[in-house]
Design a protein around this motif. Structure first.
Motif, PDB file in Angstrom:
ATOM      1  N   ALA A 334     -24.559 -20.915 -11.009  1.00  0.00           N
ATOM      2  CA  ALA A 334     -25.013 -21.275  -9.439  1.00  0.00           C
ATOM      3  C   ALA A 334     -26.222 -21.003  -9.131  1.00  0.00           C
ATOM      4  N   PRO A 335     -27.025 -21.511  -8.353  1.00  0.00           N
ATOM      5  CA  PRO A 335     -28.438 -21.155  -7.939  1.00  0.00           C
ATOM      6  C   PRO A 335     -28.610 -19.950  -7.555  1.00  0.00           C
ATOM      7  N   TYR A 336     -29.547 -19.056  -7.997  1.00  0.00           N
ATOM      8  CA  TYR A 336     -29.731 -18.021  -7.716  1.00  0.00           C
ATOM      9  C   TYR A 336     -31.206 -17.501  -7.829  1.00  0.00           C
ATOM     10  N   PRO A 337     -32.019 -17.035  -6.932  1.00  0.00           N
ATOM     11  CA  PRO A 337     -31.621 -16.952  -5.585  1.00  0.00           C
ATOM     12  C   PRO A 337     -31.633 -18.347  -4.812  1.00  0.00           C
ATOM     13  N   SER A 338     -30.837 -18.254  -3.686  1.00  0.00           N
ATOM     14  CA  SER A 338     -30.570 -19.413  -3.000  1.00  0.00           C
ATOM     15  C   SER A 338     -30.050 -19.060  -1.571  1.00  0.00           C
ATOM     16  N   ALA A 339     -30.353 -20.207  -0.820  1.00  0.00           N
ATOM     17  CA  ALA A 339     -30.044 -20.096   0.789  1.00  0.00           C
ATOM     18  C   ALA A 339     -28.627 -19.834   0.957  1.00  0.00           C
ATOM     19  N   PHE A 340     -27.831 -20.236   0.063  1.00  0.00           N
ATOM     20  CA  PHE A 340     -26.483 -20.023   0.327  1.00  0.00           C
ATOM     21  C   PHE A 340     -26.052 -18.444  -0.138  1.00  0.00           C
ATOM     22  N   PHE A 341     -26.435 -18.182  -1.320  1.00  0.00           N
ATOM     23  CA  PHE A 341     -26.235 -16.671  -1.757  1.00  0.00           C
ATOM     24  C   PHE A 341     -26.796 -15.736  -0.513  1.00  0.00           C
ATOM     25  N   ASP A 342     -27.709 -16.292   0.207  1.00  0.00           N
ATOM     26  CA  ASP A 342     -28.090 -15.353   1.298  1.00  0.00           C
ATOM     27  C   ASP A 342     -26.971 -15.309   2.622  1.00  0.00           C
ATOM     28  N   GLU A 343     -26.516 -16.687   2.776  1.00  0.00           N
ATOM     29  CA  GLU A 343     -25.371 -16.728   3.726  1.00  0.00           C
ATOM     30  C   GLU A 343     -24.278 -15.669   3.370  1.00  0.00           C
ATOM     31  N   LEU A 344     -23.862 -15.941   2.049  1.00  0.00           N
ATOM     32  CA  LEU A 344     -22.808 -14.870   1.716  1.00  0.00           C
ATOM     33  C   LEU A 344     -23.248 -13.689   1.763  1.00  0.00           C
ATOM     34  N   ALA A 345     -24.360 -13.249   1.258  1.00  0.00           N
ATOM     35  CA  ALA A 345     -24.943 -11.597   1.595  1.00  0.00           C
ATOM     36  C   ALA A 345     -24.970 -11.246   3.289  1.00  0.00           C
ATOM     37  N   GLY A 346     -25.332 -12.206   4.128  1.00  0.00           N
ATOM     38  CA  GLY A 346     -25.421 -11.797   5.383  1.00  0.00           C
ATOM     39  C   GLY A 346     -24.197 -11.730   5.997  1.00  0.00           C
ATOM     40  N   ALA A 347     -23.098 -12.610   5.419  1.00  0.00           N
ATOM     41  CA  ALA A 347     -21.639 -12.170   6.215  1.00  0.00           C
ATOM     42  C   ALA A 347     -21.052 -11.144   5.859  1.00  0.00           C
ATOM     43  N   LEU A 348     -21.449 -10.647   4.513  1.00  0.00           N
ATOM     44  CA  LEU A 348     -20.921  -9.057   4.172  1.00  0.00           C
ATOM     45  C   LEU A 348     -21.672  -8.036   4.863  1.00  0.00           C
ATOM     46  N   MET A 349     -23.229  -8.060   5.124  1.00  0.00           N
ATOM     47  CA  MET A 349     -23.752  -7.121   5.646  1.00  0.00           C
ATOM     48  C   MET A 349     -23.524  -7.072   7.098  1.00  0.00           C
ATOM     49  N   ALA A 350     -23.105  -8.357   7.939  1.00  0.00           N
ATOM     50  CA  ALA A 350     -22.718  -8.311   9.364  1.00  0.00           C
ATOM     51  C   ALA A 350     -21.344  -7.422   9.510  1.00  0.00           C
ATOM     52  N   GLU A 351     -20.557  -7.409   8.396  1.00  0.00           N
ATOM     53  CA  GLU A 351     -19.368  -6.671   8.514  1.00  0.00           C
ATOM     54  C   GLU A 351     -19.465  -5.327   8.255  1.00  0.00           C
ATOM     55  N   ASP A 352     -20.258  -5.102   7.330  1.00  0.00           N
ATOM     56  CA  ASP A 352     -20.370  -3.842   6.634  1.00  0.00           C
ATOM     57  C   ASP A 352     -21.899  -3.475   6.764  1.00  0.00           C
ATOM     58  N   PRO A 353     -22.503  -2.807   7.632  1.00  0.00           N
ATOM     59  CA  PRO A 353     -23.845  -2.351   7.515  1.00  0.00           C
ATOM     60  C   PRO A 353     -24.126  -1.585   6.182  1.00  0.00           C
ATOM     61  N   LYS A 354     -23.458  -1.240   5.666  1.00  0.00           N
ATOM     62  CA  LYS A 354     -23.801  -0.352   4.333  1.00  0.00           C
ATOM     63  C   LYS A 354     -23.628  -1.302   3.134  1.00  0.00           C
ATOM     64  N   ALA A 355     -23.469  -2.489   3.185  1.00  0.00           N
ATOM     65  CA  ALA A 355     -23.176  -3.425   2.107  1.00  0.00           C
ATOM     66  C   ALA A 355     -24.630  -3.733   1.491  1.00  0.00           C
ATOM     67  N   ARG A 356     -24.169  -3.585   0.056  1.00  0.00           N
ATOM     68  CA  ARG A 356     -25.619  -4.027  -0.984  1.00  0.00           C
ATOM     69  C   ARG A 356     -25.275  -4.959  -1.698  1.00  0.00           C
ATOM     70  N   PRO A 357     -25.272  -6.152  -1.273  1.00  0.00           N
ATOM     71  CA  PRO A 357     -24.971  -7.630  -2.085  1.00  0.00           C
ATOM     72  C   PRO A 357     -25.824  -7.606  -3.163  1.00  0.00           C
ATOM     73  N   VAL A 358     -25.386  -8.093  -4.432  1.00  0.00           N
ATOM     74  CA  VAL A 358     -26.019  -8.243  -5.553  1.00  0.00           C
ATOM     75  C   VAL A 358     -25.750  -9.359  -6.531  1.00  0.00           C
ATOM     76  N   PRO A 359     -26.461  -9.966  -7.150  1.00  0.00           N
ATOM     77  CA  PRO A 359     -26.008 -11.154  -8.085  1.00  0.00           C
ATOM     78  C   PRO A 359     -25.126 -10.345  -9.108  1.00  0.00           C
ATOM     79  N   TYR A 360     -23.990 -11.287  -9.664  1.00  0.00           N
ATOM     80  CA  TYR A 360     -23.260 -10.789 -10.707  1.00  0.00           C
ATOM     81  C   TYR A 360     -22.716 -12.064 -11.596  1.00  0.00           C
ATOM     82  N   VAL A 361     -22.427 -11.955 -13.097  1.00  0.00           N
ATOM     83  CA  VAL A 361     -21.783 -12.797 -13.723  1.00  0.00           C
ATOM     84  C   VAL A 361     -20.765 -12.163 -14.298  1.00  0.00           C
ATOM     85  N   MET A 362     -19.669 -13.156 -14.107  1.00  0.00           N
ATOM     86  CA  MET A 362     -18.377 -12.722 -14.720  1.00  0.00           C
ATOM     87  C   MET A 362     -18.083 -12.704 -15.957  1.00  0.00           C
ATOM     88  N   ALA A 363     -17.389 -11.751 -16.608  1.00  0.00           N
ATOM     89  CA  ALA A 363     -17.234 -11.602 -17.896  1.00  0.00           C
ATOM     90  C   ALA A 363     -16.205 -12.644 -18.204  1.00  0.00           C
TER      91      ALA A 363
END
Length: 422
Positions: A334-363
Protein backbone atom coordinates in the motif's frame (compact mmCIF):
# COMPACT_ATOMS: atom_id res chain seq x y z
CA UNK A 1 -25.96 -2.68 23.07
CA UNK A 2 -23.41 -5.37 23.90
CA UNK A 3 -19.92 -4.29 24.89
CA UNK A 4 -16.95 -5.04 22.66
CA UNK A 5 -15.71 -7.63 25.18
CA UNK A 6 -19.10 -9.37 25.19
CA UNK A 7 -19.14 -9.51 21.39
CA UNK A 8 -15.60 -10.90 21.40
CA UNK A 9 -16.60 -13.58 23.93
CA UNK A 10 -19.67 -14.50 21.90
CA UNK A 11 -17.63 -14.90 18.71
CA UNK A 12 -15.01 -17.05 20.43
CA UNK A 13 -17.70 -19.45 21.68
CA UNK A 14 -18.46 -20.40 18.08
CA UNK A 15 -15.98 -23.13 17.18
CA UNK A 16 -14.97 -22.04 13.70
CA UNK A 17 -11.81 -24.14 13.50
CA UNK A 18 -10.41 -24.40 9.98
CA UNK A 19 -10.52 -27.15 8.84
CA UNK A 20 -13.71 -27.96 10.67
CA UNK A 21 -17.43 -27.44 10.56
CA UNK A 22 -17.39 -23.99 8.96
CA UNK A 23 -18.13 -20.39 9.87
CA UNK A 24 -21.92 -20.34 9.49
CA UNK A 25 -22.98 -19.96 13.17
CA UNK A 26 -20.59 -17.06 13.73
CA UNK A 27 -21.61 -15.47 10.44
CA UNK A 28 -25.29 -15.71 11.38
CA UNK A 29 -24.52 -14.06 14.72
CA UNK A 30 -22.72 -11.19 12.94
CA UNK A 31 -25.51 -10.78 10.39
CA UNK A 32 -28.12 -10.65 13.16
CA UNK A 33 -26.24 -7.92 15.05
CA UNK A 34 -25.96 -5.84 11.87
CA UNK A 35 -29.58 -6.38 10.82
CA UNK A 36 -30.89 -5.50 14.29
CA UNK A 37 -29.01 -2.19 14.00
CA UNK A 38 -30.78 -1.37 10.72
CA UNK A 39 -28.13 -2.51 8.26
CA UNK A 40 -28.68 -4.87 5.35
CA UNK A 41 -26.08 -7.65 5.51
CA UNK A 42 -25.52 -9.90 2.51
CA UNK A 43 -24.81 -13.49 3.54
CA UNK A 44 -23.39 -15.99 1.04
CA UNK A 45 -21.61 -19.34 1.02
CA UNK A 46 -18.87 -20.66 -1.22
CA UNK A 47 -19.57 -24.20 0.02
CA UNK A 48 -21.90 -25.62 2.68
CA UNK A 49 -21.34 -23.73 5.95
CA UNK A 50 -18.37 -21.73 4.55
CA UNK A 51 -20.12 -18.44 5.15
CA UNK A 52 -19.21 -14.79 4.60
CA UNK A 53 -21.12 -11.63 5.59
CA UNK A 54 -20.78 -8.29 3.79
CA UNK A 55 -22.63 -5.04 4.41
CA UNK A 56 -22.34 -1.44 3.20
CA UNK A 57 -22.96 1.68 5.27
CA UNK A 58 -23.55 4.94 3.41
CA UNK A 59 -21.26 7.80 4.34
CA UNK A 60 -20.59 11.38 3.35
CA UNK A 61 -18.29 10.31 0.49
CA UNK A 62 -18.80 7.47 -2.01
CA UNK A 63 -15.05 6.74 -1.90
CA UNK A 64 -15.44 3.63 0.23
CA UNK A 65 -13.25 2.10 2.92
CA UNK A 66 -13.28 -1.67 3.42
CA UNK A 67 -12.84 -3.17 6.89
CA UNK A 68 -12.39 -6.91 6.62
CA UNK A 69 -11.82 -9.67 9.12
CA UNK A 70 -12.01 -13.44 9.17
CA UNK A 71 -14.26 -15.61 11.30
CA UNK A 72 -12.27 -18.85 11.07
CA UNK A 73 -9.51 -19.83 13.50
CA UNK A 74 -6.70 -22.37 13.61
CA UNK A 75 -7.10 -25.54 15.71
CA UNK A 76 -6.58 -25.48 19.48
CA UNK A 77 -5.92 -28.44 21.82
CA UNK A 78 -7.90 -27.86 25.04
CA UNK A 79 -5.41 -29.95 27.04
CA UNK A 80 -2.72 -27.33 26.40
CA UNK A 81 -4.80 -24.35 27.56
CA UNK A 82 -5.40 -22.98 31.06
CA UNK A 83 -9.10 -22.76 30.16
CA UNK A 84 -11.11 -24.12 27.26
CA UNK A 85 -10.11 -22.33 24.04
CA UNK A 86 -13.75 -21.85 23.00
CA UNK A 87 -15.06 -20.68 26.37
CA UNK A 88 -14.63 -16.95 25.74
CA UNK A 89 -14.01 -16.48 29.47
CA UNK A 90 -13.06 -13.06 30.79
CA UNK A 91 -10.36 -13.49 33.44
CA UNK A 92 -7.99 -10.85 34.81
CA UNK A 93 -9.60 -8.32 32.47
CA UNK A 94 -8.66 -10.36 29.40
CA UNK A 95 -10.90 -12.24 26.98
CA UNK A 96 -9.48 -15.73 26.56
CA UNK A 97 -9.93 -18.08 23.65
CA UNK A 98 -8.90 -19.10 20.18
CA UNK A 99 -9.31 -16.07 17.96
CA UNK A 100 -9.03 -13.44 20.70
CA UNK A 101 -6.10 -11.94 18.80
CA UNK A 102 -6.44 -13.69 15.42
CA UNK A 103 -8.92 -12.20 14.79
CA UNK A 104 -12.30 -12.31 16.50
CA UNK A 105 -11.18 -9.52 18.81
CA UNK A 106 -10.68 -7.28 15.78
CA UNK A 107 -14.04 -8.32 14.33
CA UNK A 108 -15.62 -7.45 17.68
CA UNK A 109 -14.05 -3.98 17.60
CA UNK A 110 -15.42 -3.39 14.11
CA UNK A 111 -18.88 -4.52 15.16
CA UNK A 112 -18.86 -2.49 18.39
CA UNK A 113 -17.74 0.58 16.44
CA UNK A 114 -20.46 0.51 13.79
CA UNK A 115 -23.18 -0.58 16.23
CA UNK A 116 -22.26 2.30 18.50
CA UNK A 117 -22.32 4.72 15.59
CA UNK A 118 -25.76 3.46 14.57
CA UNK A 119 -27.08 3.80 18.11
CA UNK A 120 -25.84 7.41 18.30
CA UNK A 121 -27.07 8.25 14.82
CA UNK A 122 -23.55 9.00 13.56
CA UNK A 123 -22.77 8.85 9.85
CA UNK A 124 -19.32 7.79 8.64
CA UNK A 125 -17.30 10.34 6.71
CA UNK A 126 -17.00 7.89 3.79
CA UNK A 127 -18.91 4.82 2.67
CA UNK A 128 -17.98 1.73 4.65
CA UNK A 129 -17.95 -1.86 3.44
CA UNK A 130 -17.63 -4.47 6.17
CA UNK A 131 -16.63 -8.04 5.30
CA UNK A 132 -16.55 -10.92 7.78
CA UNK A 133 -14.89 -13.70 5.85
CA UNK A 134 -14.44 -17.45 5.82
CA UNK A 135 -11.25 -19.42 5.25
CA UNK A 136 -8.44 -16.92 5.85
CA UNK A 137 -6.51 -19.51 7.84
CA UNK A 138 -6.20 -21.66 4.71
CA UNK A 139 -5.93 -20.24 1.19
CA UNK A 140 -9.00 -18.01 1.20
CA UNK A 141 -10.57 -20.08 -1.58
CA UNK A 142 -13.80 -20.33 0.42
CA UNK A 143 -13.60 -16.76 1.68
CA UNK A 144 -11.85 -13.70 0.27
CA UNK A 145 -10.98 -15.26 -3.09
CA UNK A 146 -14.58 -16.34 -3.56
CA UNK A 147 -15.83 -12.92 -2.45
CA UNK A 148 -13.75 -10.94 -4.93
CA UNK A 149 -14.35 -13.44 -7.72
CA UNK A 150 -18.08 -14.08 -7.37
CA UNK A 151 -19.31 -10.98 -5.52
CA UNK A 152 -17.09 -8.25 -6.93
CA UNK A 153 -19.97 -5.74 -7.02
CA UNK A 154 -20.13 -5.65 -3.21
CA UNK A 155 -16.76 -3.87 -3.21
CA UNK A 156 -17.50 -1.23 -5.85
CA UNK A 157 -15.97 2.13 -5.02
CA UNK A 158 -13.55 0.74 -2.42
CA UNK A 159 -10.09 2.25 -2.71
CA UNK A 160 -8.47 1.26 0.60
CA UNK A 161 -8.91 -1.39 3.26
CA UNK A 162 -7.86 -2.05 6.82
CA UNK A 163 -7.59 -5.38 8.60
CA UNK A 164 -5.44 -7.43 10.95
CA UNK A 165 -1.78 -7.35 11.95
CA UNK A 166 -1.16 -3.67 12.49
CA UNK A 167 -2.07 -0.85 14.84
CA UNK A 168 -1.13 -2.79 18.00
CA UNK A 169 1.19 -1.31 20.61
CA UNK A 170 4.72 -2.62 21.19
CA UNK A 171 6.15 -1.30 24.43
CA UNK A 172 9.88 -1.25 25.03
CA UNK A 173 10.99 0.78 28.00
CA UNK A 174 9.50 4.24 27.66
CA UNK A 175 8.57 3.75 24.03
CA UNK A 176 5.09 2.76 22.79
CA UNK A 177 5.36 2.00 19.10
CA UNK A 178 2.38 1.23 16.85
CA UNK A 179 3.31 -0.54 13.59
CA UNK A 180 0.87 0.09 10.73
CA UNK A 181 1.27 -2.52 8.00
CA UNK A 182 1.82 -1.17 4.50
CA UNK A 183 2.68 -4.50 2.91
CA UNK A 184 3.11 -8.24 3.31
CA UNK A 185 5.56 -10.85 2.15
CA UNK A 186 4.33 -13.01 -0.70
CA UNK A 187 3.35 -16.64 -0.23
CA UNK A 188 4.78 -19.64 -2.06
CA UNK A 189 3.50 -22.87 -0.53
CA UNK A 190 5.13 -25.66 -2.50
CA UNK A 191 4.74 -29.42 -2.84
CA UNK A 192 8.06 -31.08 -3.63
CA UNK A 193 8.37 -34.50 -5.27
CA UNK A 194 11.41 -36.71 -5.77
CA UNK A 195 11.15 -39.72 -8.08
CA UNK A 196 13.41 -42.74 -7.90
CA UNK A 197 13.67 -46.48 -8.30
CA UNK A 198 11.60 -48.73 -6.04
CA UNK A 199 13.33 -51.77 -4.57
CA UNK A 200 14.15 -53.89 -1.56
CA UNK A 201 15.45 -51.96 1.42
CA UNK A 202 18.33 -54.41 1.93
CA UNK A 203 19.91 -53.76 -1.45
CA UNK A 204 22.33 -50.98 -2.36
CA UNK A 205 20.14 -48.04 -3.41
CA UNK A 206 19.91 -47.41 -7.12
CA UNK A 207 18.11 -44.06 -6.85
CA UNK A 208 16.45 -43.55 -3.46
CA UNK A 209 13.94 -40.66 -3.64
CA UNK A 210 13.73 -40.41 0.16
CA UNK A 211 17.43 -39.66 0.38
CA UNK A 212 17.26 -37.32 -2.59
CA UNK A 213 14.45 -35.32 -1.00
CA UNK A 214 16.08 -35.33 2.44
CA UNK A 215 19.29 -33.83 1.03
CA UNK A 216 17.29 -31.20 -0.88
CA UNK A 217 15.30 -30.23 2.21
CA UNK A 218 18.47 -29.95 4.23
CA UNK A 219 19.86 -27.50 1.69
CA UNK A 220 16.67 -25.45 1.78
CA UNK A 221 16.49 -25.42 5.58
CA UNK A 222 20.12 -24.45 6.08
CA UNK A 223 20.31 -21.79 3.37
CA UNK A 224 21.10 -18.32 4.72
CA UNK A 225 18.93 -15.92 2.78
CA UNK A 226 20.59 -12.56 2.16
CA UNK A 227 19.23 -9.35 3.63
CA UNK A 228 17.05 -7.39 1.22
CA UNK A 229 15.80 -4.06 2.57
CA UNK A 230 12.57 -2.91 0.94
CA UNK A 231 11.72 0.81 1.27
CA UNK A 232 9.03 0.41 3.98
CA UNK A 233 11.29 -1.79 6.12
CA UNK A 234 14.16 0.64 5.68
CA UNK A 235 11.83 3.44 6.79
CA UNK A 236 10.75 1.39 9.83
CA UNK A 237 14.36 0.75 10.86
CA UNK A 238 15.19 4.43 10.49
CA UNK A 239 12.18 5.39 12.61
CA UNK A 240 13.12 2.91 15.33
CA UNK A 241 16.59 4.41 15.49
CA UNK A 242 15.12 7.87 15.94
CA UNK A 243 12.58 6.72 18.53
CA UNK A 244 15.18 4.92 20.66
CA UNK A 245 17.87 7.53 20.13
CA UNK A 246 20.33 4.95 18.82
CA UNK A 247 20.65 4.40 15.06
CA UNK A 248 20.29 0.81 13.90
CA UNK A 249 23.44 -0.66 12.32
CA UNK A 250 22.30 -1.89 8.90
CA UNK A 251 25.32 -4.20 8.64
CA UNK A 252 24.30 -6.11 11.79
CA UNK A 253 20.54 -6.33 11.51
CA UNK A 254 20.13 -9.73 13.17
CA UNK A 255 22.13 -8.58 16.18
CA UNK A 256 20.27 -5.28 16.22
CA UNK A 257 16.92 -7.07 16.18
CA UNK A 258 18.02 -9.01 19.26
CA UNK A 259 19.24 -5.84 20.96
CA UNK A 260 15.93 -4.08 20.39
CA UNK A 261 13.86 -6.92 21.85
CA UNK A 262 10.16 -6.48 21.15
CA UNK A 263 10.86 -3.64 18.72
CA UNK A 264 13.30 -5.84 16.84
CA UNK A 265 10.51 -8.32 16.12
CA UNK A 266 8.99 -5.68 13.84
CA UNK A 267 11.72 -6.23 11.25
CA UNK A 268 13.46 -9.51 12.19
CA UNK A 269 11.31 -11.60 9.83
CA UNK A 270 10.91 -8.91 7.19
CA UNK A 271 14.49 -8.36 6.01
CA UNK A 272 14.85 -11.53 3.95
CA UNK A 273 12.97 -14.30 2.18
CA UNK A 274 12.37 -17.60 3.98
CA UNK A 275 11.56 -21.23 3.21
CA UNK A 276 10.62 -23.72 5.91
CA UNK A 277 10.03 -27.45 5.30
CA UNK A 278 6.81 -28.31 7.12
CA UNK A 279 5.53 -31.72 5.92
CA UNK A 280 7.07 -35.03 4.81
CA UNK A 281 5.47 -38.10 3.22
CA UNK A 282 7.33 -41.14 1.87
CA UNK A 283 7.19 -44.89 1.85
CA UNK A 284 4.80 -47.49 3.23
CA UNK A 285 7.06 -50.26 4.62
CA UNK A 286 10.44 -50.23 6.34
CA UNK A 287 12.06 -52.73 3.95
CA UNK A 288 10.79 -51.14 0.72
CA UNK A 289 12.44 -48.23 -1.05
CA UNK A 290 9.51 -46.24 -2.49
CA UNK A 291 9.43 -44.81 -5.99
CA UNK A 292 8.46 -41.31 -4.80
CA UNK A 293 8.85 -39.04 -1.79
CA UNK A 294 6.98 -35.81 -1.12
CA UNK A 295 7.34 -32.78 1.10
CA UNK A 296 5.80 -29.36 1.58
CA UNK A 297 7.64 -26.09 2.09
CA UNK A 298 6.24 -22.78 3.32
CA UNK A 299 8.00 -20.13 1.28
CA UNK A 300 7.69 -16.38 1.85
CA UNK A 301 9.27 -13.68 -0.26
CA UNK A 302 9.58 -9.92 0.00
CA UNK A 303 7.79 -7.55 -2.40
CA UNK A 304 9.43 -7.60 -5.81
CA UNK A 305 11.56 -10.66 -5.07
CA UNK A 306 9.41 -13.56 -6.30
CA UNK A 307 11.65 -14.39 -9.26
CA UNK A 308 14.83 -14.22 -7.17
CA UNK A 309 13.24 -16.41 -4.50
CA UNK A 310 12.14 -19.14 -6.92
CA UNK A 311 15.50 -19.16 -8.71
CA UNK A 312 17.25 -19.83 -5.41
CA UNK A 313 14.75 -22.53 -4.47
CA UNK A 314 15.29 -24.33 -7.78
CA UNK A 315 19.06 -24.23 -7.32
CA UNK A 316 18.75 -25.65 -3.81
CA UNK A 317 16.36 -28.43 -4.85
CA UNK A 318 18.51 -29.67 -7.71
CA UNK A 319 17.43 -31.45 -10.89
CA UNK A 320 15.88 -34.53 -9.26
CA UNK A 321 13.22 -32.69 -7.22
CA UNK A 322 10.22 -31.04 -8.86
CA UNK A 323 7.99 -28.42 -7.28
CA UNK A 324 4.39 -27.36 -7.75
CA UNK A 325 2.49 -24.59 -6.01
CA UNK A 326 -0.12 -25.36 -3.41
CA UNK A 327 -0.65 -21.62 -3.06
CA UNK A 328 1.11 -18.73 -4.77
CA UNK A 329 0.22 -15.17 -3.81
CA UNK A 330 1.87 -11.89 -4.69
CA UNK A 331 3.35 -9.63 -2.04
CA UNK A 332 0.85 -6.73 -1.87
CA UNK A 333 1.79 -3.23 -0.84
CA UNK A 334 0.00 0.00 0.00
CA UNK A 335 1.22 3.56 -0.58
CA UNK A 336 3.62 4.91 2.02
CA UNK A 337 3.96 7.71 2.86
CA UNK A 338 0.35 8.59 2.14
CA UNK A 339 -2.51 10.74 3.38
CA UNK A 340 -4.41 7.64 4.51
CA UNK A 341 -1.45 6.37 6.54
CA UNK A 342 -1.41 9.77 8.23
CA UNK A 343 -5.14 9.38 9.01
CA UNK A 344 -4.49 6.02 10.66
CA UNK A 345 -1.56 7.40 12.62
CA UNK A 346 -3.57 10.45 13.66
CA UNK A 347 -6.41 8.33 15.06
CA UNK A 348 -3.92 6.42 17.20
CA UNK A 349 -2.15 9.52 18.49
CA UNK A 350 -5.45 11.20 19.32
CA UNK A 351 -6.31 8.33 21.70
CA UNK A 352 -2.77 7.69 22.94
CA UNK A 353 -0.55 10.79 23.14
CA UNK A 354 2.48 8.52 23.61
CA UNK A 355 1.83 6.64 20.37
CA UNK A 356 4.66 6.48 17.83
CA UNK A 357 3.20 5.05 14.59
CA UNK A 358 5.69 3.45 12.19
CA UNK A 359 5.41 1.63 8.84
CA UNK A 360 5.53 -2.14 8.95
CA UNK A 361 5.64 -5.11 6.57
CA UNK A 362 4.02 -8.35 7.68
CA UNK A 363 6.12 -11.50 7.67
CA UNK A 364 3.04 -13.61 6.91
CA UNK A 365 -0.11 -12.89 4.95
CA UNK A 366 -3.77 -11.91 5.19
CA UNK A 367 -6.86 -11.59 3.04
CA UNK A 368 -5.39 -8.31 1.80
CA UNK A 369 -3.77 -10.41 -0.93
CA UNK A 370 -7.17 -11.24 -2.42
CA UNK A 371 -8.43 -7.67 -2.27
CA UNK A 372 -5.24 -6.44 -3.90
CA UNK A 373 -6.30 -8.43 -6.98
CA UNK A 374 -9.15 -5.98 -7.52
CA UNK A 375 -7.07 -2.89 -6.86
CA UNK A 376 -7.81 -2.33 -3.15
CA UNK A 377 -4.82 -1.09 -1.18
CA UNK A 378 -4.65 -2.85 2.16
CA UNK A 379 -3.25 -1.55 5.44
CA UNK A 380 -2.80 -3.61 8.59
CA UNK A 381 -4.69 -1.64 11.20
CA UNK A 382 -6.58 -3.39 14.00
CA UNK A 383 -5.73 -0.98 16.83
CA UNK A 384 -4.96 -2.41 20.26
CA UNK A 385 -3.21 -0.97 23.27
CA UNK A 386 -1.53 -4.00 24.84
CA UNK A 387 0.03 -4.61 28.20
CA UNK A 388 3.84 -4.72 28.00
CA UNK A 389 3.90 -8.28 29.39
CA UNK A 390 1.69 -9.73 26.64
CA UNK A 391 3.58 -11.45 23.82
CA UNK A 392 1.36 -10.37 20.94
CA UNK A 393 3.30 -12.24 18.25
CA UNK A 394 3.48 -15.38 20.39
CA UNK A 395 -0.29 -15.50 20.83
CA UNK A 396 -0.93 -15.83 17.09
CA UNK A 397 -1.78 -19.53 16.75
CA UNK A 398 -0.36 -20.07 20.27
CA UNK A 399 -1.92 -21.37 23.45
CA UNK A 400 -3.77 -19.24 26.03
CA UNK A 401 -4.55 -16.63 23.38
CA UNK A 402 -6.11 -13.58 25.00
CA UNK A 403 -6.75 -9.90 24.53
CA UNK A 404 -7.17 -7.19 27.21
CA UNK A 405 -10.66 -5.74 27.60
CA UNK A 406 -9.16 -2.26 27.85
CA UNK A 407 -7.26 -2.92 24.62
CA UNK A 408 -10.48 -3.76 22.80
CA UNK A 409 -12.12 -0.63 24.19
CA UNK A 410 -9.14 1.44 23.07
CA UNK A 411 -9.35 -0.02 19.57
CA UNK A 412 -13.05 0.74 19.36
CA UNK A 413 -12.40 4.39 20.25
CA UNK A 414 -9.63 4.62 17.64
CA UNK A 415 -11.82 3.12 14.91
CA UNK A 416 -14.71 5.42 15.82
CA UNK A 417 -12.41 8.42 15.56
CA UNK A 418 -11.02 7.19 12.24
CA UNK A 419 -14.45 6.63 10.70
CA UNK A 420 -16.26 9.75 11.96
CA UNK A 421 -13.72 12.52 12.63
CA UNK A 422 -13.77 15.41 10.16
Amino acid sequence: MKSVAEICSDLIRFDTTNPGSGERPAAEYVATLLADAGMEPVVFESAPKRTTVVTRIDGDSPDALLIHGHLDVVPADPSEWAMHPFSGEIVDDCVYGRGAVDMKGSCAMTLATVLGMAERGERPKRDLVLAFLADEEATGDYGSRHAVGEHRELFDGVSEAISESGGFSVTSGEHRVYPIAVGERGTAWMKLTAHGVAGHGSRPPADNPVATLAHALSRVASYEWPVRLTPPVAALIKDLGEITGQPVDLDRLDAEAARLGALGHLFKGQIRNSANPTMLDAGYKVNVVPSTAEAHVDGRYLPGLQEEFLDVIDDLLGPKVTREFVNLEDAPGAPYPSAFFDELAGALMAEDPKARPVPYVMAGGTDAKSFARIGIKGYGFAPLMLRPDLDYFGMFHGKDERVPVEGLEFGTRVLTRLLTAA
